[in-house]
Design a protein around this motif. Structure first.
Motif, short mmCIF file in Angstrom:
data_model
loop_
_atom_site.label_atom_id
_atom_site.label_comp_id
_atom_site.label_asym_id
_atom_site.label_seq_id
_atom_site.Cartn_x
_atom_site.Cartn_y
_atom_site.Cartn_z
N ILE A 75 0.83 -1.20 0.00
CA ILE A 75 0.00 0.00 0.00
C ILE A 75 0.86 1.26 0.00
O ILE A 75 0.71 2.12 -0.85
N HIS B 244 -11.88 2.06 4.73
CA HIS B 244 -12.47 2.68 3.55
C HIS B 244 -13.37 1.73 2.79
O HIS B 244 -13.98 2.13 1.81
N GLN C 38 -16.54 -1.10 2.35
CA GLN C 38 -17.90 -1.22 2.87
C GLN C 38 -17.94 -2.32 3.92
O GLN C 38 -16.91 -2.75 4.42
N ARG D 184 -8.38 -9.80 -2.27
CA ARG D 184 -9.82 -9.58 -2.14
C ARG D 184 -10.57 -10.76 -1.50
O ARG D 184 -11.74 -10.95 -1.75
N ILE E 242 -11.40 -0.43 -12.06
CA ILE E 242 -10.43 -0.30 -10.97
C ILE E 242 -10.24 1.15 -10.55
O ILE E 242 -9.62 1.41 -9.53
N PRO F 84 -13.88 2.15 -3.68
CA PRO F 84 -14.36 0.86 -3.20
C PRO F 84 -15.73 0.91 -2.55
O PRO F 84 -16.45 -0.06 -2.57
N GLU F 85 -16.14 2.05 -1.98
CA GLU F 85 -17.34 1.96 -1.14
C GLU F 85 -18.62 2.26 -1.88
O GLU F 85 -19.69 2.07 -1.37
N GLU F 86 -18.51 2.81 -3.10
CA GLU F 86 -19.76 3.14 -3.76
C GLU F 86 -19.82 2.49 -5.13
O GLU F 86 -18.81 2.24 -5.76
N SER G 88 -15.33 -6.54 -6.14
CA SER G 88 -14.04 -7.19 -6.41
C SER G 88 -13.28 -6.55 -7.55
O SER G 88 -12.09 -6.75 -7.69
N GLU G 89 -13.97 -5.76 -8.40
CA GLU G 89 -13.25 -5.18 -9.53
C GLU G 89 -12.85 -3.74 -9.27
O GLU G 89 -12.24 -3.13 -10.12
N ARG G 90 -13.20 -3.22 -8.10
CA ARG G 90 -12.98 -1.79 -7.91
C ARG G 90 -11.64 -1.50 -7.25
O ARG G 90 -10.82 -2.36 -7.02
N TRP G 91 -11.42 -0.24 -6.98
CA TRP G 91 -10.12 0.25 -6.51
C TRP G 91 -9.67 -0.48 -5.23
O TRP G 91 -10.45 -0.74 -4.34
N SER G 92 -8.39 -0.77 -5.21
CA SER G 92 -7.78 -1.28 -3.99
C SER G 92 -6.48 -0.52 -3.78
O SER G 92 -5.80 -0.18 -4.77
N PRO G 93 -6.11 -0.21 -2.54
CA PRO G 93 -4.91 0.61 -2.34
C PRO G 93 -3.62 -0.06 -2.81
O PRO G 93 -2.59 0.61 -2.87
N GLN H 211 -3.17 -0.98 -5.77
CA GLN H 211 -2.94 -0.54 -7.15
C GLN H 211 -1.96 0.62 -7.13
O GLN H 211 -1.88 1.36 -6.16
#
Lengths: 472, 186
Positions: free
Chosen positions: A90, A118, A120, A129, B112, B116-118, B127-132, B134
């Protein structure tokens, strides 16, 4: 960067003996005041703990808070290259108090909890994941944490001139106790200002003093900076001609000082000549390299241009070569597909130099095949011939046998017919006298005819016996 | 906090500039601001649609990077299902459907880069969204692969997505025009 040391302060001021005496005594006092400093350090640390909880050390290393440096462990500069495997995915710096998740992915504890907060409701590992939760974090073994704390870093105050390289875990201690560039509270009890630790003696260096040159009020700490910078009157001694020049004139002086030792202007093209400025002009007029210099510079420019063009062309060439390779590959795959479909029994896998030789070899292989087939055909011909001959021979023999049997049957039939005829004649003789001579004559005939078939019967039975034997 | 992000971005920029293994990406800062990157994507000739093109784009990082994703925006015109096309305002409003209006022109829409939260669009799973984990490097590589194979499931440019599906020839023509324009920019 260049904070004035006590010595520099002393040397920069030959005129004010009062001040220098004071500073000298201060320097002696410095050694005596070690114990005092130590006490003060303890005091400082206590204050530090009050003022600065360890978790809030996340401000840039350039900012200071009331004189004390506040530093970010993630912005430390490492003295050696750190293994990529020790980097937090990170923050991309070596782990700080690392924590692992169930999926065995490791992060800094702080990075991980921020990342999870951050997300949900369904928390997942930032890397893979997989579902996880914030309380499933596990600290790493102490050994690894210790190894991480032992990574060598540069002092966060390196930008002020500190050259120390220390284990990461000792940075705070270094700043709190040893770093000479860390700001500490002025030792004077009346003063609440800060100064670098290496200058901290017993005396306050913040007290305003008149500048020996211009008379402006300057603190001792800033005196050297003042004299080098804003003070208009201070004189600087030229290192070359050792004449003292007012600071405002100094810039002009260095560019014209006749005593300054210069290199030949063509030094970058190979002229080793160095001389004082006064002599240099003479040399420049006679130096061949100086005359050549513009040409050489031009040539250099051209060479650079060509090198760039060459690089460009090489890149282009590489692109084309790659394209050619792909074309070759596709051709090869097409050729191999052809070979596979032709399904030659032999030599099909052999590489062919050209389509012509390929066709020729194909032709050769086919010719061999044909000759092989014709040989097989003639072989088969001969076989069928003999088989035919054998079976027809047998058929002939059987036919002959049948002929013999037929002849015998005919003889027997004739004999039977003649004996019947004799019987009829005898009956007629009994009925009439005239008929006796006839009967006699007929019986003679019958006798002669009956005498004849006997041997033939025997022969026929013989023949029959032979046929049966043959059949067996 | 902000300076932690600045430190991280500074390190990543330095790494990308020194790393020789990344083909076709070059980047620098806009006005020396570490939160604004200007990147140049050089697309390899193998790409059917955009091969040989030089596309300029801008990455804008938020203060709380890497917890939140950066935004990416093409500055060269690009006709692609997953990025809003450069066009005049009137056709713009005519073209764009409900969700796409959220983006100003040229903005890249790939999963990506979504926080992540919305999930405003309900298209993709978390699972396909932003992760720190990246980094700018992974983002740019994803974008390059997006250029090669657009995702027409959640198009940002409806016209492009439709053409990509129904008229590949015309789509390719538009792409080649982009490539030529991008080379003319040089």
């Amino acid at each position: 960067m260049d904070d004035p040391s006590v010595d520099e302060l002393l040397m920069g001021d030959p005129s004010s003996s009062v001040l220098s005496d004071r500073l000298l005594s201060d320097q002696e006092a410095l050694t005596e005041s070690r114990s005092y400093t130590r006490l003060m350090d303890a005091d400082l640390r206590a204050r530090l703990q009050l003022r600065r909880p360890t978790s809030s050390r996340t401000i840039s290393n350039k900012s200071t808070e009331n004189g004390f440096s506040v530093w970010d462990i993630r912005n430390l500069e490492y003295a050696t290259e750190v293994d990529d495997n020790l980097m937090c995915p990170i923050c991309h710096s070596p782990f700080v108090s690392p924590a692992a998740l169930k999926c065995q992915h490791i992060f800094c504890r702080q990075c991980l909890s921020e990342a999870l907060s951050h997300q949900q409701d369904n928390k997942t590992c930032p890397t893979c994941r997989r579902p996880t939760s914030s309380n499933s974090m596990v600290a790493l073994p102490k050994v690894i944490c210790r190894m991480l704390e032992e990574l060598r870093v540069k002092c966060p105050l390196a930008f002020r001139g500190c050259n120390e390289i220390i284990p990461r875990g000792n940075v705070q201690t270094h700043l709190d106790r040893y770093c000479g560039y860390e700001e500490v509270l002025c030792p004077s009890e009346d003063c609440d200002q800060y100064l670098p630790r290496r200058l901290a003696g017993k005396e306050c260096l913040h007290e305003p003093l008149p500048c020996p040159d211009c008379g402006e009020e300057v603190s001792l700490l800033n005196l050297n900076n003042h004299r080098m910078g804003s003070c208009k009157v201070a004189e600087i001694i030229c290192t070359d001609c050792s004449s003292s020049v007012p600071k405002s004139m100094y810039e002009d002086h260095i560019t014209s000082c006749m005593e300054t030792v210069l290199k030949c202007t063509a030094s970058k093209y190979g002229c080793d000549f160095t001389a004082k400025r006064s002599v240099m002009q003479e040399h420049i007029e006679s130096c061949a390299l100086v005359k050549l210099a513009p040409t050489i510079a031009l040539q250099n420019d051209r060479l650079g241009e060509h090198a760039r063009a060459l690089k460009h062309l090489q890149q282009k060439n590489a692109v084309h070569e790659a394209f050619l390779d792909t074309v070759k590959d596709t051709l090869a795959t097409i050729a191999s597909a052809d070979l596979a479909t032709s399904s030659l029994p032999s030599d099909s896998a052999a590489p062919f130099d050209s389509p012509l030789s390929h066709l020729l070899s194909l032709h050769e292989a086919l010719r061999e095949e044909v000759s092989r087939v014709s040989a097989a055909v003639s072989d088969l011909d001969a076989k069928t011939d003999t088989a035919f001959l054998n079976s027809s021979l047998r058929a002939k023999e059987e036919a002959a046998h049948r002929d013999a049997v037929l002849a015998q049957l005919r003889v027997q039939l004739q004999w039977l017919v003649s004996s019947r005829l004799q019987g009829i004649h005898a009956a007629r003789a009994g009925a009439g006298a005239l008929g006796i001579s006839d009967t006699r004559r007929n019986s003679n005939d019958a006798e002669s005819s009956s005498a004849r078939p006997l041997p033939s019967t025997r022969r026929g039975s013989d023949g029959l016996g032979n046929g049966g034997r043959e059949k067996l | 906090m902000a300076s932690a992000a600045a430190g991280l971005l500074g390190r990543q920029l330095k790494q990308m500039q020194t790393d020789k293994d990344i083909p076709g990406i070059s980047c620098g800062l806009v006005d020396d601001n570490v939160f604004e990157w200007e990147v140049m994507l050089m697309i390899s000739d193998e790409d059917r649609h955009y091969g040989g093109g030089f596309f300029r784009a801008r990455l804008t990082f938020p203060e709380d990077y890497p917890l939140m994703p950066p935004k990416m925006k093409f500055e060269s015109p690009i006709f692609h299902p997953n990025s809003i096309q450069f066009s005049s305002p009137d056709t713009d409003s005519a073209n764009l459907g409900s969700s796409s209006k959220v983006y100003p022109n040229g903005e890249v829409c790939i999963s990506i880069l979504h926080p992540p939260e919305e999930d405003k669009y309900g298209y993709e799973s978390a699972s396909e969204r932003w992760s720190p984990v990246q980094s700018p490097e992974t983002i740019l590589l994803s974008v390059i692969s997006m250029l090669g194979s657009p995702n027409d499931e959640s198009p940002a440019n409806l016209e492009a997505a439709k053409m990509w599906r129904e008229d590949p020839k015309e789509f390719r023509k538009r792409c080649r025009a982009n490539v030529r324009a991008s080379l003319g920019d040089e």
